[in-house]
Every structure is written in C-alpha cells, then in structure tokens.
Design a protein around this motif. Structure first.
Motif, PDB file in Angstrom:
ATOM      1  N   VAL A  24      45.916  40.134  33.218  1.00  0.00           N
ATOM      2  CA  VAL A  24      45.686  39.974  31.765  1.00  0.00           C
ATOM      3  C   VAL A  24      46.435  41.005  30.932  1.00  0.00           C
ATOM      4  N   THR A  25      47.160  41.908  31.600  1.00  0.00           N
ATOM      5  CA  THR A  25      48.113  42.767  30.888  1.00  0.00           C
ATOM      6  C   THR A  25      49.439  42.688  31.646  1.00  0.00           C
ATOM      7  N   GLY A  26      50.499  43.174  31.018  1.00  0.00           N
ATOM      8  CA  GLY A  26      51.819  43.121  31.658  1.00  0.00           C
ATOM      9  C   GLY A  26      52.533  41.821  31.355  1.00  0.00           C
ATOM     10  N   ALA A  60      50.662  38.440  31.144  1.00  0.00           N
ATOM     11  CA  ALA A  60      49.378  38.534  30.445  1.00  0.00           C
ATOM     12  C   ALA A  60      48.958  37.213  29.799  1.00  0.00           C
ATOM     13  N   TYR A  61      49.916  36.477  29.238  1.00  0.00           N
ATOM     14  CA  TYR A  61      49.544  35.233  28.560  1.00  0.00           C
ATOM     15  C   TYR A  61      48.873  34.269  29.557  1.00  0.00           C
ATOM     16  N   ALA A  93      45.472  35.565  30.840  1.00  0.00           N
ATOM     17  CA  ALA A  93      44.388  35.409  29.862  1.00  0.00           C
ATOM     18  C   ALA A  93      43.945  33.948  29.779  1.00  0.00           C
ATOM     19  N   PRO A 110      60.636  40.466  32.241  1.00  0.00           N
ATOM     20  CA  PRO A 110      61.155  39.549  31.234  1.00  0.00           C
ATOM     21  C   PRO A 110      62.678  39.560  31.186  1.00  0.00           C
ATOM     22  N   TYR A 120      56.245  31.143  31.190  1.00  0.00           N
ATOM     23  CA  TYR A 120      56.260  30.626  29.831  1.00  0.00           C
ATOM     24  C   TYR A 120      57.334  31.251  28.915  1.00  0.00           C
ATOM     25  N   ASN A 121      57.285  32.591  28.776  1.00  0.00           N
ATOM     26  CA  ASN A 121      58.176  33.246  27.798  1.00  0.00           C
ATOM     27  C   ASN A 121      59.641  32.940  28.071  1.00  0.00           C
ATOM     28  N   GLU A 122      60.005  33.033  29.344  1.00  0.00           N
ATOM     29  CA  GLU A 122      61.410  32.857  29.703  1.00  0.00           C
ATOM     30  C   GLU A 122      61.810  31.390  29.553  1.00  0.00           C
TER      31      GLU A 122
END
Lengths: 399, 290
Positions: free
Chosen positions: A39-41, A44-45, A48, A213, A238-240
C-alpha cells in the motif's frame, strides 16, 4: 459501608467489562486474518485497491460471522509490503507473531513469492489474490493457494484467442512487439508469449523491458515506430501502462491492435474514464468477473460509492477473502493445519468470477481463467469466451 | 541501427526530459551549495508541488501554466517556513542532524499525502496534453517543449539572481564562509531560509511543467530524486551551470541509451558517465576544486 462496597464491586465489574469485553460475554474468539498488500511504494495504487476489496469482504463476512465458530468474526491484521518482497516477508513474520490464522495477499508476483515462502515456515495458510507468476504454486508449498489464473494460463488463452481473431479476420497481423515491466510478472508473461507466438505464425519483432517506475516512454514508442509491428502487447502495471498509451497517442503510433496480456490499465474503468480516446478498442486478457452475475454489479456499485474504481484488484481480493472464510467455516476451527486441509478440499462456488466450482491441485485453482475484454464505447465488455460474451470483438482495429 | 528519423526524435526527447531534470536538480544544488546539506525531502517536496498543481486544476480549473504564479511563491513560502521553523530548529547546527530531519520530513510528507489523497495515481487533462509539434521527423509533445523553454528560463533567472542581486551576493558569501558573512552583517538564517525557499520554488515550476504529461501519487518524487542527485554530483555540487548541463546531458544519455540498449539497460549510460566523472573529475563538470 455496604454502599461503598457495592459501588466498588460494580465499578470493578464495569471496568473489567469495558477493558475485556469478550471475557464477560459469550462472544466467540475472533479469527485473526492478515491482509497484506503493497500500500506504499511503486505498487501502492494496486495494493490499496486490493485492500479495499479485502475489507469489503471482511465486512460482509462479519455480518453473520463464521457460523461453525459460533459467529466468530474476522479480525483484520493489516500489513504493508511497501512494494518490495523483503518488506512483505517481514510483515508475514509480524502476522505470525500476532497469531493470524491465515493471510490473504500480496498482489505482486515477486512479493507473493517471498510472502508465501515466509508463511510456509510457520505453516500459515496463504491465499494468493492476484500474483500470476506460476512459480508461486510450483514450489510444493502446502500452505499456498491461488484462486485466480497464473500467467501461463493467461498467456495461452491470449495467444490462442489472438490466433482465432486473426484467422477470422483473414490474417491481417503478422508481427508483434511486446512491452513489459521488469519484475517477475512482466518478464515471465513476456517470455511465455515470445515462446508461444511464433508457433501460431506471428513474428515477435521485439521484446522491450522497462523499469517501475518509468518516467518517459518516448524511446520505447520510437522503437515501436522503427519496428512497425502490427500488434503491440503491453504487460505492465497501471501507471506505466497509462504513460505508454498516452505516449503512443502523442507519437501517433497506431498499430492494428493493442492486445494486452494482464495489462495494468487495459481493463480499468479508471483508465477508460480518464483517457477514453487512448483506451478505445484495446483488447485485454485479464482477471475479470462474470458480467452476467448480478453480485458483481452490486459489488461494483458499492465500491464506486466509496469513490474507488472497480478494478480486478478489488474483486479478486474480495473473492480470495470469501474463499478463506468458506475454508474456515468448513474447517470449523481457526487452526492453521485445519484451514489448510479445508482449502485443499475446497469446493467454494459462491462467487461471481468465471471459475466455476473451486478445485485446488497443488495450490492452484483448476477452473481459474482470464476473460478477454475490449474497450467499446467507453465501457469494458467481454468478447471471449462466448459463454460470457457481451459484444462481438473488433479486430483488427485499423487495417 | 536506427536511422535519423528515430535518433533525432530521441535526441529531442532527451533534451526536453533533461530540462525538467535540470530544473529539479537546480533546486537541489542551490540547497546543497548554500546549506551544505543533502535534501532528502526534495522528492517529497516535488510531490507536494505536483498535488498543488493538480488541486488547482481539478478544483478551480486553473491551467498548470497559469498556476505558476501561485505554486512557485507557495513552494517558496513553504521552503522558507520549513527551513526556519523546522530544519533550522531541529538540526541544532549539525549537518548530520539536518540530513535526518530532511529524511524525516520526506517520510512525513509522503505519508500525509497517502492519508489525504490515498495511493491513487492522478492525472489531469488539458487541451494540449496530447498536442504535438512536428520538428522534422519528430513529434514532440507541446507540454514538453514548454517545459524545455520554461526550465531554461528558470535556470537563467536563478543564475541572474545569484550573480547580480544583493540576495545572490549574500547567498554566495554564506556558501563560501558562513561566519565571515555573519560578521559582515548578513542575516545567515534568513539567507538559509531564502535558499531553501528558492530551491523549493524551482520544484513548483517543475511541477507546473511536468503535470500536463505526467501523473502524481504520493511516491512520485522518488522517481526523480535519484536522477537529480546524480545530476548535482555530475554537474558539480552547488553549480547552477553544472545542474543545467548535467540535466540535459543525463536526459540525452538516458534517451539514446534507452533507445539503443533498451529501457532498463539504457540507465547504464547515466551511471557510466557518472563513474567516469567521479574518476577523472571528482569535483563534477563545473564544480570548483576544493
């Protein structure tokens, strides 16, 4: 005097009831369950999202409690794997010390690999909610159970369906480029795809790995331009995934199809809502729910009411916790060995994933399968298999 | 081998990315040059600035570029107050304390963001987010071109402040000899706070230029802070020209290295240059020999 004594006695009773509410009453002892996610790092998304799904499941389970244990409730012990395997393993040690009866987690394959191993030392049952690397269930760990499909199954389903779609369309696609994240999940999935695709007549022009990332995808997209592959297959978080797709749009790279395998954002309502143009037409082979089951729609509504997107992390972990509750119910005990025995023989079917009745062989649920989805008119719809189909596939997207 | 139509866009992309790196590193090098501390909270401060830009856009519709006059002074004020009220007080004048205080600050800021915004990744959509300009065979995103120009402008303004203003002279004096500067009547604590404030103001500008094509989440700063530290050492600690050139160089090396060797292996180029500089020019490209 008598009044003073009575007062003291009553006060003592009230104080002990407040301090130890379970001692005085007939309430059964709660079953401690570890909910472990990053949930961190960097992850995290997703972590969570998983935690949100797990907590909703516990809420549902605790409405009536575990009947076989007199209505005992699940008591959650939350853990943060901080997006790295070592921290995940350390959390398992804490959960063991805290007396957890079982653990559900830990999203990423590399973390699950470490947490299942750490839990095995203590014979602590570990239900894997997402972690797709097949090594997780191939090391002979008796405590490890994965409800969802592994990446081998996902890659096979994806390749078979790509072959069918391409053949039906007159074989417009001949070349493929794979873009994947660098950890176990991405590397393993890409390796399987690169091995399988040539057997179906696809030439794998390039396999590109990137870090988590990654700040900029322009280079990867420039290589994409140079390679000019018919199909781009992303396998990342997700982010990438979002940055990659946005950069492709900026650089005006338009392959015949974007065909994701476990694509981090491809089956994400968040992505579709925020970037409808970039998401349009994307096909994904991923964890997905049975769209015809009304319970899934209800959970989606409930999730969105909390301002959370209904993603695979949410419903996978929700179901994994329900699977554990079912096992504790049948074990009639919070004993770790009894829960493991109950999971081994689980026939859990009260769920809305397209897996049918649960059957574990060496810790892997045999009926687990991904579904193929496509983004159509700003929504994610199932295209394959036909049992769950909502719309017909559009392939290729561009000629 | 790649042709000009691929290499040229990669070069331009490296320059535009490097300019943003430089802007982030400029703030870091200023803080190091004057305060002689390594600011571990730099990444977390960038995250705060990105959230500020995000909130302005989402809640009040303020365009990220129009947010510059709000976010830059806001970050300056935050830096000034942090230095005077927290870092200066908690460090008791010891460098190793300052190091720990900034590390602690970064943890506090990241966790506060986690509480307030959750771990959700957030992006903004503007009319120009996906707009591109064609330069020869290259499609360059408009926000990246704006970021490039903005970063160069900010670097110029920063260098002018340090070279030509009384504040700049005071900063240079404090950087060189703190006690001597104090004896000359310079308010050293004020100069420290101003330097920290300007350092964070650079991050405010970087955030405004970055968000149209990037995202924000509580961990976003960590992706930039390592590369910013590399640039600061590469360019020479405390050197603005070094940070600018170092940023552009790292951007180009990262881009071309990534293109030729692949994204993961491409990072080798950055650290290869870094090791060479440490071996043959340990004071950095533009650093003065101690």
């Amino acid at each position: 005097m008598s009044n003073r004594r009575t007062f003291i006695q009553q006060s003592a009773a009230a104080a002990s009831a407040l301090a130890f509410p379970l001692v005085g009453g007939a309430q059964p002892k709660a079953v401690k369950v570890g909910i472990l996610h990053p949930v961190t790092g960097a992850l995290a998304y997703s972590g969570a999202q998983c935690r949100a799904g797990a907590l909703m499941a516990v809420e549902d389970i605790n409405k009536s409690g575990i009947k076989a244990l007199g209505g005992a409730k699940f008591e959650v012990v939350l853990g943060d794997a901080q997006s790295n395997p070592q921290a995940g393993a350390a959390e398992i040690e804490k959960m063991n010390e805290a007396g957890c009866a079982a653990v559900v987690g830990a999203y990423a394959s590399s973390i699950c690999l470490a947490t299942t191993q750490a839990a095995a030392k203590h014979n602590l049952p570990h239900v894997v909610d997402v972690g797709v690397a097949d090594q997780i269930v191939e090391r002979g760990l008796k405590n490890t159970f994965r409800f969802g499909p592994g990446y081998r199954t996902c890659a096979q389903v994806a390749v078979n369906n790509l072959h069918v779609l391409n053949t039906l369309a007159g074989k417009p696609a001949k070349t493929v480029m794979i873009v994947h994240e660098e950890s176990l999940f991405g590397t393993g999935t890409a390796g399987l795809l690169a091995r399988e695709l040539p057997g179906f007549g696809f030439e794998v022009k390039e396999v590109i790995k990137h870090a988590n990332p990654t700040r900029d995808f322009n280079n990867i997209v420039l290589r994409m331009k140079a390679v000019n592959a018919d199909i781009v297959i992303p396998a990342n978080y997700y982010n990438e995934y979002v940055l990659l797709l946005r950069t492709m749009q900026q650089q005006q790279v338009r392959p015949k199809a974007i065909y994701s395998v476990l694509g981090g954002a491809a089956s994400s309502y968040k992505f579709v809502k925020e970037f409808p143009e970039a998401a349009d037409g994307i096909i994904d082979c991923n964890h997905w729910f049975n769209p015809k089951d009304k319970r899934s729609a209800a959970l989606r509504k409930r999730t969105e009411a909390q301002d959370i997107f209904y993603s695979y992390e949410v419903f996978n972990t929700y179901t994994a916790v329900r699977l554990l509750a079912d096992a504790v119910e049948r074990a009639k005990s919070a004993d770790r060995a009894a829960i493991i025995a109950a999971l081994e023989t689980s026939t859990f079917s009260d769920h809305f994933l397209p897996y049918g009745r649960t059957k574990f062989v060496n810790g892997q649920n045999q009926g687990a399968q991904p579904l193929m989805t496509q983004v159509v008119k700003n929504d994610i719809r199932v295209i394959v298999p036909s049992d769950y189909r909502e719309v017909d596939p559009v392939f290729p997207l561009r000629s | 081998m790649f042709g000009f139509d691929i290499l040229f866009p990669s070069l331009l992309n490296g320059l535009t990315t490097g300019a943003v790196y430089a802007l982030i590193a400029l703030g870091l090098t200023l803080i190091y040059g004057v305060l002689h501390i390594i600011n571990f909270a730099h990444g977390a401060a960038l995250m705060v600035a990105l959230y500020a830009v995000y909130l302005l856009k989402v809640n009040w519709g303020v365009d990220p570029y129009l947010a510059l006059p709000i976010v830059v002074p806001g970050m300056f004020a935050l830096g000034y107050v942090l230095q005077r009220a927290v870092i200066n007080r908690a460090s008791h004048g010891k460098d190793e304390n300052i190091l720990l205080v900034t590390l602690g600050l970064s943890i506090v800021l990241e966790n506060l963001a986690l509480i307030v915004f959750k771990s959700d990744t957030r992006t903004i959509e503007t009319a120009y987010t996906l707009a591109t300009v064609q330069i020869g065979p290259a499609f360059i995103a408009v926000p990246k071109l704006v970021a490039f120009a903005g970063a160069l402008l900010c670097a110029g303004v920063l260098m002018a402040i340090v070279a030509r203003t009384d504040l700049g002279r005071a900063i240079r004096a404090v950087a060189r000899e703190k006690h001597g500067a104090r004896l000359m009547g310079i308010d050293v604590d004020h100069v420290y706070a101003m330097s920290f404030g300007i350092g964070l103001a650079c991050l405010g500008a970087a955030a405004c230029f970055l968000l149209p094509t990037y995202y924000v989440n509580p961990q976003v700063g960590s992706g930039f802070v390592l590369v910013a530290f590399t640039i600061v050492v590469l360019g020479g600690m405390g050197s603005f020209a070094g940070a600018l050139v170092g940023g552009l160089l790292i951007g180009v090396v990262e881009s071309l290295g990534g293109l030729v060797l692949g994204e993961s292996l491409g990072q080798i180029g950055i650290f290869g240059i870094f090791i060479l500089v440490l071996l043959f020019r340990p004071q950095g490209l533009f650093g003065a020999r101690a």
